[in-house]
Design a protein around this motif. Structure first.
Motif, mmCIF file in Angstrom:
data_model
loop_
_atom_site.group_PDB
_atom_site.id
_atom_site.type_symbol
_atom_site.label_atom_id
_atom_site.label_comp_id
_atom_site.label_asym_id
_atom_site.label_seq_id
_atom_site.Cartn_x
_atom_site.Cartn_y
_atom_site.Cartn_z
ATOM 1 N N MET A 92 1.574 -0.974 -7.513
ATOM 2 C CA MET A 92 2.154 0.333 -7.822
ATOM 3 C C MET A 92 3.554 0.480 -7.228
ATOM 4 S SD MET A 92 -1.081 2.854 -7.125
ATOM 5 C CE MET A 92 -2.661 2.624 -7.952
ATOM 6 N N GLY A 93 3.969 -0.513 -6.447
ATOM 7 C CA GLY A 93 5.313 -0.488 -5.893
ATOM 8 C C GLY A 93 5.401 -0.176 -4.420
ATOM 9 N N ALA A 94 4.260 -0.104 -3.731
ATOM 10 C CA ALA A 94 4.300 0.188 -2.298
ATOM 11 C C ALA A 94 5.015 -0.932 -1.544
ATOM 12 C CB ALA A 94 2.899 0.363 -1.744
ATOM 13 N N ILE A 95 5.974 -0.560 -0.720
ATOM 14 C CA ILE A 95 6.640 -1.540 0.138
ATOM 15 C C ILE A 95 6.098 -1.448 1.568
ATOM 16 C CG2 ILE A 95 8.700 -1.744 -1.267
ATOM 17 C CD1 ILE A 95 8.856 0.345 1.881
ATOM 18 N N MET A 96 5.188 -0.487 1.769
ATOM 19 C CA MET A 96 4.599 -0.283 3.090
ATOM 20 C C MET A 96 3.225 0.347 2.905
ATOM 21 S SD MET A 96 6.273 1.999 6.186
ATOM 22 C CE MET A 96 7.876 1.315 5.770
ATOM 23 N N ILE A 97 2.209 -0.169 3.598
ATOM 24 C CA ILE A 97 0.890 0.448 3.625
ATOM 25 C C ILE A 97 0.615 0.894 5.055
ATOM 26 C CG2 ILE A 97 -1.602 0.086 3.360
ATOM 27 C CD1 ILE A 97 -1.011 -1.814 1.080
#
Length: 284
Positions: A162-167
């Protein structure tokens, strides 16, 4: 869009049923994080009443509601993003939830834990949504603790695509009373080493950051009564590089600043298959 950000990991003490004290410690961690120049603050799982607390039905509050409002207000007062775990009650059901609050005082996202252990299922309902939130630092995903176990990484894969660059992952990492931390570090031992595997794997595959923040203290009620929440919070950056580990032990309160610099990915949709194959990963 700026993709470099200072994140503070608020490894606070959580005392079962001490809602006032727990929220006070959370707000103080937010205040101190802002004074340290952090733009994002991550706090532990179920920080309001404690994880696996059998009193959840009586003590949990709706989100938005009394407890979440305190954290949202603190985020606005100190001009930071806040990710925090809370116990949520909704229509007679209880969820192990996490919120993302903005520096403008918005409740931007609420996530309900999906991968529940059998013990958790006696208290909490299974969540039904996964998503990401757009910020000036890039898209951020939120999950909770065991959602990032090696066998459960489908959620992290989904947020990454989905495009998350950080979790960011509020957590509650615990060991039994007999576990001797002086002989074996949690993250190196049988109870915690899988976090290193899953965090570094996902961070390497997607050039992303994964940050898990655990509480500290004693579990005084419930099926894990006597177990100790021991911190050892973990931040892993692009390439699977371990950026920082928190102090460990039931009294190891810690506030850790970590600078995260994550490249913004241009990969979208079906192009992810080729992208992951190039990194040695194939999901049949």
């Amino acid at each position: 869009m700026n993709n470099e950000v200072a994140v503070c990991m608020g490894q606070i003490k959580v005392v079962f049923n001490d809602v006032e004290g727990n929220l006070s410690r959370a707000v103080e961690a937010i205040r101190r994080s802002a004074s340290m120049g952090c733009s994002i603050v991550v706090l532990p799982e179920t920080l309001d009443i404690g994880w696996l607390n059998p009193d959840a039905v009586e003590l949990a509050k709706p989100i938005p509601g009394q407890y979440s409002d305190i954290l949202v207000d603190a985020a606005k007062s100190h001009g930071v993003y806040v990710v925090a775990g809370l116990t949520e009650r909704d229509n007679g059901k209880v969820y192990d939830s996490a919120i993302l609050a903005s520096p403008r005082g918005e409740l931007m996202w609420k996530y309900r834990k999906i991968n529940l252990t059998p013990e958790e299922q006696e208290i909490y309902e299974v969540g039904d949504k996964v998503g990401v939130v757009d910020t000036e630092y890039g898209r951020i995903g939120v999950d909770i603790c065991i959602d990032n176990a090696p066998s459960n990484l489908v959620l992290a894969h989904s947020m990454a695509r989905m495009g998350a660059i950080m979790i960011l992952s509020p957590s509650g990492w615990a060991v039994p009373p007999t576990y001797d931390l002086s002989k074996e570090s949690y993250l190196d031992g049988s109870y915690g080493k899988h976090w290193i595997v899953s965090y570094t794997t996902m961070a390497r595959l997607y050039d992303m950051a994964i940050i898990g923040v655990s509480s500290v203290g004693e579990m005084s009620k419930g099926p894990w009564k006597g177990w100790r929440l021991i911190g050892s919070s973990l931040a892993v950056g692009p390439g699977g590089i371990i950026l920082v580990k928190g102090k460990e032990g039931p009294n190891a309160e810690d506030l850790i600043r970590v600078n995260v610099n994550v490249p913004l990915r241009q990969i979208k949709g079906t192009r992810y298959a080729e992208f992951l194959w190039s990194r040695g990963y194939f999901m049949p």
